[in-house]
Design an enzyme around this catalytic site. Structure first.
Site, mmCIF file in Angstrom:
data_model
loop_
_atom_site.group_PDB
_atom_site.id
_atom_site.type_symbol
_atom_site.label_atom_id
_atom_site.label_comp_id
_atom_site.label_asym_id
_atom_site.label_seq_id
_atom_site.Cartn_x
_atom_site.Cartn_y
_atom_site.Cartn_z
ATOM 1 C CB CYS A 130 -10.924 10.237 17.894
ATOM 2 S SG CYS A 130 -12.485 9.767 18.628
ATOM 3 N N GLY A 159 -9.710 9.134 7.986
ATOM 4 C CA GLY A 159 -10.782 9.075 6.909
ATOM 5 C C GLY A 159 -11.986 8.369 7.429
ATOM 6 C CD GLU A 176 -8.903 -0.866 4.101
ATOM 7 O OE1 GLU A 176 -8.981 -0.160 3.087
ATOM 8 O OE2 GLU A 176 -8.393 -0.584 5.224
ATOM 9 C CG HIS A 220 -12.713 4.322 3.496
ATOM 10 N ND1 HIS A 220 -13.141 5.172 3.917
ATOM 11 C CD2 HIS A 220 -11.341 4.554 3.702
ATOM 12 C CE1 HIS A 220 -12.177 6.108 4.624
ATOM 13 N NE2 HIS A 220 -11.100 5.443 4.383
ATOM 14 C CG LEU A 250 -16.718 5.944 12.105
ATOM 15 C CD1 LEU A 250 -17.358 6.271 13.627
ATOM 16 C CD2 LEU A 250 -17.067 7.057 11.201
ATOM 17 C CG ASN A 281 -1.998 1.231 1.364
ATOM 18 O OD1 ASN A 281 -1.689 1.976 0.570
ATOM 19 N ND2 ASN A 281 -2.818 1.199 2.376
ATOM 20 C CE LYS A 307 -1.138 -1.202 7.292
ATOM 21 N NZ LYS A 307 -2.620 -1.042 7.775
ATOM 22 N NE ARG A 367 -9.267 13.358 3.247
ATOM 23 C CZ ARG A 367 -9.224 11.968 3.290
ATOM 24 N NH1 ARG A 367 -10.227 11.364 3.670
ATOM 25 N NH2 ARG A 367 -8.113 11.651 2.513
ATOM 26 N NE ARG A 399 -6.048 2.111 0.006
ATOM 27 C CZ ARG A 399 -5.913 3.298 0.539
ATOM 28 N NH1 ARG A 399 -4.747 3.911 0.865
ATOM 29 N NH2 ARG A 399 -6.818 4.178 0.427
ATOM 30 C CB ILE A 433 -12.889 6.299 15.234
ATOM 31 C CG1 ILE A 433 -11.524 7.210 15.394
ATOM 32 C CG2 ILE A 433 -13.704 6.750 16.430
ATOM 33 C CD1 ILE A 433 -11.700 8.583 14.606
#
Length: 404
Positions: free
Chosen positions: A283, A211, A389, A179, A208, A11, A18, A240, A90, A335
């Protein structure tokens, strides 16, 4: 042919890489790691193997290629390179051309380049990873998995913008969504948990993280999603803005002489949780402030999280319109998987749909836990499912390389 069916998953971002080697039969992650701050004089590559982590500085000028070359050398040293059967990549944007994963060909490369204008920060970086892997693994099949592919089943009324239609037919301006690999994975896992075929399972998946996006999945297919032409549309995110009045952009340009770059920086890098709180896009930091003693920081953090949670709840409620039935709401992402506070704040605003949480179950569903967190009298199930993923990419790479 190697007896193991190991897939190298890459990725590649604009300043990071990654990676993981995953056994496509057992789902075991053999080795994983992250190269970050690529392009700077502080670039490093960290590799986790057999429970140990090694971090090395990268000094090569072409650091993306240098990172992959270091990885290749390390895989060879560890005796893993001969076990690889394919490389999975990806790629963020596949436009309307790609509705599923594909083996890399010259045509695929050209289409990734052609759609780079729709994802200028992502597709060129993804392409760097593909080309570096082709150089390092010239005999292995290279497979690309597109973030946008899963959403290509959206009906036209869901993906069209209400603007001059010529901008769609001539320039491809429409909602694409992102996503997709995560939404696909957790919807499949939800169907397994519910003991239903995916083709008969309808869920709202809530990804969450830094992004954020929501997807309405009707009988296994994406029928609407919150991100649009770019990943900036939809929910409030780490930096964002998500949905805004488009007139705000014109107002900033006409009244305050904002340039296109200033607006782009504002909406993508200075907004969201960071912009609202004036503290952090993380968060966890904001939750700590909410429960802290500093009254000013508490108010700033609470406002940011209140806006964030309200937008999520509003999208969940609106996406019931896209479905004929709802089997479950699924939380995932950093999150979504770990913040019992955010999940509670979101679900508590959906009482009109008779959705309720078990606070005890909700508090336990963290750090990789998988399970139901709804109260016994909730009308719908609420699930927490960790996303994976890399596993989807590994499976697709294995399947396509075997059929080649």
């Amino acid at each position: 042919m190697p007896t193991e069916k190991n897939i190298l998953v890459l990725n590649c971002g604009s300043s990071s890489l990654k990676f993981a080697v995953i056994n496509s039969t057992t789902a075991e992650t053999v080795i994983s790691g992250l190269a970050e701050r690529l392009g700077s004089n502080k670039a490093t590559i960290a590799i986790k193997y057999n429970g140990e982590k090694q971090v090395v500085e990268l000094t090569d000028n072409n650091q993306h290629l240098g990172a992959i070359e270091y990885l290749v050398s390390d895989l060879h040293t560890k005796g893993l390179s001969d076990s690889l059967t394919a490389v999975g990549h990806r790629v963020v944007h596949g436009g309307e051309v790609f509705t599923s994963s594909v083996i890399v060909t010259e045509h695929v490369i050209n289409e990734i380049i052609r759609t780079s204008g729709l994802a200028p920060l992502h597709n060129p970086a993804n392409l760097v990873g593909i080309q570096a892997a082709q150089k390092s693994f010239p005999t292995l099949p290279q497979v690309v998995v597109f973030d946008t592919a899963f959403h290509q089943t959206m009906p036209q009324h869901a993906y069209m913008y209400a603007i001059d239609r010529d901008l769609y037919t001539g320039k491809g301006l429409r909602r694409y969504g992102f996503h997709g690999t995560s939404h696909y994975f957790v919807s499949q896992e939800a169907a397994k948990h519910l003991q239903q075929p995916p083709s008969e399972t309808s869920v709202i998946t809530v990804h969450l993280g830094n992004g954020c996006s929501i997807c309405a999945i009707e009988n296994g297919q994406s029928v609407d999603t919150s991100m649009g032409l770019t990943p900036a549309e939809g929910l409030v995110m780490g930096t964002r803005s998500g949905d805004i009045d488009p007139g705000l952009i014109v107002y900033l340009m006409n009244q305050f002489n904002y340039s296109g770059k200033q607006i782009d920086d504002l909406l993508n890098k200075q907004s969201g949780l960071l912009g609202l709180s004036k503290m952090s896009n993380d968060c966890r930091t904001l939750e700590e402030a909410v429960f802290g003693d500093d009254k000013k920081l508490k108010e700033q953090a609470k406002l940011a999280l209140d806006v964030f949670c309200y937008r999520v709840a509003k999208y969940i409620a609106s996406y019931t319109v896209a479905l004929s039935h709802l089997d479950a709401i699924v939380f995932t992402g950093g999150i979504g998987e770990n913040s019992d506070y955010i999940r509670s704040q979101v679900i508590n605003q959906l009482s009109i749909l008779k959705i309720k949480l078990s606070e005890e179950k909700n508090q336990k569903a963290r750090f990789g836990a998988f399970g139901e967190i709804q109260a016994p009298d909730s009308q719908f199930k609420v699930l927490v499912i960790p996303t994976n993923e890399e596993w989807v990419i590994a499976q697709d790479a294995a399947r396509l390389s075997e059929s080649k």
